[in-house]
Design a protein around this motif. Structure first.
Motif, mmCIF file in Angstrom:
data_model
loop_
_atom_site.group_PDB
_atom_site.id
_atom_site.type_symbol
_atom_site.label_atom_id
_atom_site.label_comp_id
_atom_site.label_asym_id
_atom_site.label_seq_id
_atom_site.Cartn_x
_atom_site.Cartn_y
_atom_site.Cartn_z
ATOM 1 N N PHE A 63 0.836 -1.201 0.000
ATOM 2 C CA PHE A 63 0.000 0.000 0.000
ATOM 3 C C PHE A 63 0.869 1.249 0.000
ATOM 4 C CE2 PHE A 63 -2.334 3.356 2.211
ATOM 5 C CZ PHE A 63 -3.566 3.331 1.567
ATOM 6 N N ALA A 64 1.953 1.227 0.781
ATOM 7 C CA ALA A 64 2.860 2.380 0.848
ATOM 8 C C ALA A 64 3.620 2.559 -0.465
ATOM 9 C CB ALA A 64 3.832 2.203 2.010
ATOM 10 N N LEU A 65 4.124 1.471 -1.035
ATOM 11 C CA LEU A 65 4.889 1.567 -2.280
ATOM 12 C C LEU A 65 4.034 2.072 -3.436
ATOM 13 C CD1 LEU A 65 6.980 -1.736 -2.122
ATOM 14 C CD2 LEU A 65 7.850 0.607 -1.920
ATOM 15 N N ALA A 66 2.734 1.742 -3.405
ATOM 16 C CA ALA A 66 1.841 2.174 -4.482
ATOM 17 C C ALA A 66 1.683 3.687 -4.526
ATOM 18 C CB ALA A 66 0.471 1.518 -4.313
ATOM 19 N N GLN A 67 2.075 4.395 -3.463
ATOM 20 C CA GLN A 67 1.940 5.847 -3.424
ATOM 21 C C GLN A 67 3.273 6.567 -3.657
ATOM 22 O OE1 GLN A 67 -1.053 7.356 -0.444
ATOM 23 N NE2 GLN A 67 -0.831 5.298 0.393
ATOM 24 N N LEU A 68 4.318 5.789 -4.018
ATOM 25 C CA LEU A 68 5.615 6.377 -4.334
ATOM 26 C C LEU A 68 5.878 6.266 -5.833
ATOM 27 C CD1 LEU A 68 7.783 4.947 -1.391
ATOM 28 C CD2 LEU A 68 6.786 7.242 -1.604
ATOM 29 N N PRO A 69 6.700 7.145 -6.394
ATOM 30 C CA PRO A 69 6.980 7.090 -7.831
ATOM 31 C C PRO A 69 7.593 5.752 -8.220
ATOM 32 C CG PRO A 69 7.781 9.141 -6.876
ATOM 33 C CD PRO A 69 7.390 8.268 -5.734
ATOM 34 N N ALA A 70 7.178 5.217 -9.347
ATOM 35 C CA ALA A 70 7.675 3.918 -9.800
ATOM 36 C C ALA A 70 9.064 4.043 -10.415
ATOM 37 C CB ALA A 70 6.708 3.324 -10.828
ATOM 38 N N GLY A 71 9.905 3.071 -10.096
ATOM 39 C CA GLY A 71 11.184 2.936 -10.772
ATOM 40 C C GLY A 71 12.275 3.899 -10.376
ATOM 41 N N LYS A 72 12.027 4.783 -9.424
ATOM 42 C CA LYS A 72 13.025 5.774 -9.037
ATOM 43 C C LYS A 72 13.837 5.288 -7.832
ATOM 44 C CE LYS A 72 10.700 9.870 -10.858
ATOM 45 N NZ LYS A 72 10.259 11.258 -10.561
ATOM 46 N N PRO A 73 15.030 5.861 -7.595
ATOM 47 C CA PRO A 73 15.824 5.459 -6.441
ATOM 48 C C PRO A 73 15.032 5.623 -5.139
ATOM 49 C CG PRO A 73 17.138 6.801 -7.921
ATOM 50 C CD PRO A 73 15.728 6.863 -8.431
ATOM 51 N N LEU A 74 15.168 4.631 -4.274
ATOM 52 C CA LEU A 74 14.394 4.600 -3.037
ATOM 53 C C LEU A 74 15.324 4.331 -1.854
ATOM 54 C CD1 LEU A 74 11.623 4.432 -1.533
ATOM 55 C CD2 LEU A 74 11.598 1.994 -2.101
ATOM 56 N N LEU A 75 15.224 5.166 -0.832
ATOM 57 C CA LEU A 75 15.933 4.948 0.425
ATOM 58 C C LEU A 75 14.961 4.338 1.421
ATOM 59 C CD1 LEU A 75 18.302 5.277 2.439
ATOM 60 C CD2 LEU A 75 17.457 7.605 2.874
ATOM 61 N N TRP A 76 15.316 3.165 1.943
ATOM 62 C CA TRP A 76 14.463 2.454 2.898
ATOM 63 C C TRP A 76 15.279 2.246 4.165
ATOM 64 C CZ3 TRP A 76 10.410 -1.383 0.894
ATOM 65 C CH2 TRP A 76 9.658 -1.919 1.946
ATOM 66 N N VAL A 77 14.781 2.770 5.291
ATOM 67 C CA VAL A 77 15.508 2.697 6.553
ATOM 68 C C VAL A 77 14.664 1.912 7.560
ATOM 69 C CG1 VAL A 77 16.793 3.987 8.288
ATOM 70 C CG2 VAL A 77 16.386 5.011 6.030
ATOM 71 N N GLN A 78 15.224 0.820 8.088
ATOM 72 C CA GLN A 78 14.549 0.003 9.100
ATOM 73 C C GLN A 78 15.251 0.143 10.446
ATOM 74 O OE1 GLN A 78 14.912 -3.973 7.268
ATOM 75 N NE2 GLN A 78 12.691 -4.092 7.360
ATOM 76 N N ASP A 79 14.482 0.139 11.516
ATOM 77 C CA ASP A 79 15.127 -0.024 12.805
ATOM 78 C C ASP A 79 15.395 -1.514 13.029
ATOM 79 O OD1 ASP A 79 12.622 -1.002 13.430
ATOM 80 O OD2 ASP A 79 12.292 0.287 15.157
ATOM 81 N N ARG A 80 16.212 -1.806 13.998
ATOM 82 C CA ARG A 80 16.645 -3.187 14.214
ATOM 83 C C ARG A 80 15.471 -4.120 14.508
ATOM 84 N NH1 ARG A 80 18.166 -6.035 18.807
ATOM 85 N NH2 ARG A 80 19.721 -7.694 18.472
ATOM 86 N N LEU A 81 14.504 -3.640 15.291
ATOM 87 C CA LEU A 81 13.377 -4.483 15.664
ATOM 88 C C LEU A 81 12.509 -4.827 14.457
ATOM 89 C CD1 LEU A 81 12.168 -5.890 18.065
ATOM 90 C CD2 LEU A 81 10.825 -3.840 18.553
ATOM 91 N N SER A 82 12.356 -3.879 13.515
ATOM 92 C CA SER A 82 11.587 -4.163 12.296
ATOM 93 C C SER A 82 12.219 -5.292 11.502
ATOM 94 C CB SER A 82 11.488 -2.909 11.431
ATOM 95 O OG SER A 82 10.706 -1.913 12.049
ATOM 96 N N ALA A 83 13.547 -5.241 11.359
ATOM 97 C CA ALA A 83 14.246 -6.284 10.611
ATOM 98 C C ALA A 83 14.115 -7.641 11.294
ATOM 99 C CB ALA A 83 15.712 -5.905 10.448
ATOM 100 N N LEU A 84 14.164 -7.650 12.628
ATOM 101 C CA LEU A 84 14.056 -8.904 13.360
ATOM 102 C C LEU A 84 12.641 -9.470 13.311
ATOM 103 C CD1 LEU A 84 16.180 -8.088 16.552
ATOM 104 C CD2 LEU A 84 16.795 -9.639 14.692
#
Length: 248
Positions: A63-84
């Motif tokens: 749902f979140a990605l559908a509201q961002l421009p397609a195909g452009k450079p994307l910075l994605w930052v996770q906190d440690r707990l999200s990754a775990l």
């Protein structure tokens, strides 16, 4: 004399090809029921958006990605707990929603404070098409002041910013749009009624600066890279039955 200046957080870049596996009450003045038309939410609007979902509902990422421009450079930052708790983004899943895995910069940060610092630093890069910050649970660092700073930076740089909040309280925030999202069964596949079709969500916009809050059923149009919103069913439990009837 000891240097007391704040130091940048210890961050590590990781591969973008790593993701494991894979009844809401209408708010006041909600646009629901017959005759309500789903609004248009074009991708790429330069503002801060928050998307809230339960910890096990990774579909909110689409749902979140559908509201961002397609195909452009994307910075994605996770906190440690999200990754775990939820794993890391998977290249195939990103492509499904218009993102290019080869143009993804994925950062693993220690905590919410480091996530916010990295997002703000990333917004200095005009080449980015979007910035996502993923924060799990309650985060003291993510207060109204921090969100206000992030919202102003997004609008000043012209880069859309999304905060993904899993299992998180809906604390005071300066985000221009705030969503509660729940995944629904996919739409019927046009060529095979037994196969999954377009992704769908129950989306509740509970705060917006320029929109009336409302509840809709959102469907992702991959060809146009946009969300199609229709009035939500009065009872979410009816959604699967309606989809089965449509596919039959």
């Amino acid at each position: 004399m000891k240097d007391v200046r704040p130091k940048p957080p210890d961050l590590s870049l990781v591969s973008p090809f790593l993701r494991s596996g894979d009844a809401l009450e209408p708010p006041e003045r909600a646009e629901t029921g017959e005759g309500a038309e789903g609004p248009d939410f074009p991708a790429g609007r330069a503002e801060l958006t928050e998307v809230f979902a339960s910890g096990g509902d990774a579909g909110a990422i689409g749902f979140a990605l559908a509201q961002l421009p397609a195909g452009k450079p994307l910075l994605w930052v996770q906190d440690r707990l999200s990754a775990l708790e939820a794993g890391r983004p998977h290249g195939g899943g990103l492509k499904r929603f218009g993102a290019d895995p080869d143009r993804l910069v994925l950062v693993c940060a220690r905590d919410a404070g480091d996530v916010l610092w990295t997002m703000e630093e990333g917004l200095k890069c005009a080449a980015l098409g979007g910035v996502i910050g993923e924060v799990w649970g309650a985060a003291r660092a993510l207060d109204f002041t921090a969100s206000k700073r992030l919202a102003l930076r997004a609008e000043r740089t012209g880069i859309p910013v999304t905060l993904l909040r899993f299992s998180a309280p809906e604390d005071l925030s300066a985000a221009r749009r705030r969503w509660r999202v729940t995944s629904l069964p996919s739409a019927p596949h046009p060529g095979d009624p037994k196969a999954p079709g377009a992704p769908r969500w129950r989306a509740e916009l509970f705060r917006a600066r320029d929109r009336t809050p409302g509840v809709w059923e959102a469907e992702y149009d991959g060809a146009a890279h946009r969300l199609r919103l229709a009035p939500a069913l009065p009872d979410p439990a009816l959604a699967p039955a309606q989809l089965r009837a449509a596919s039959g």
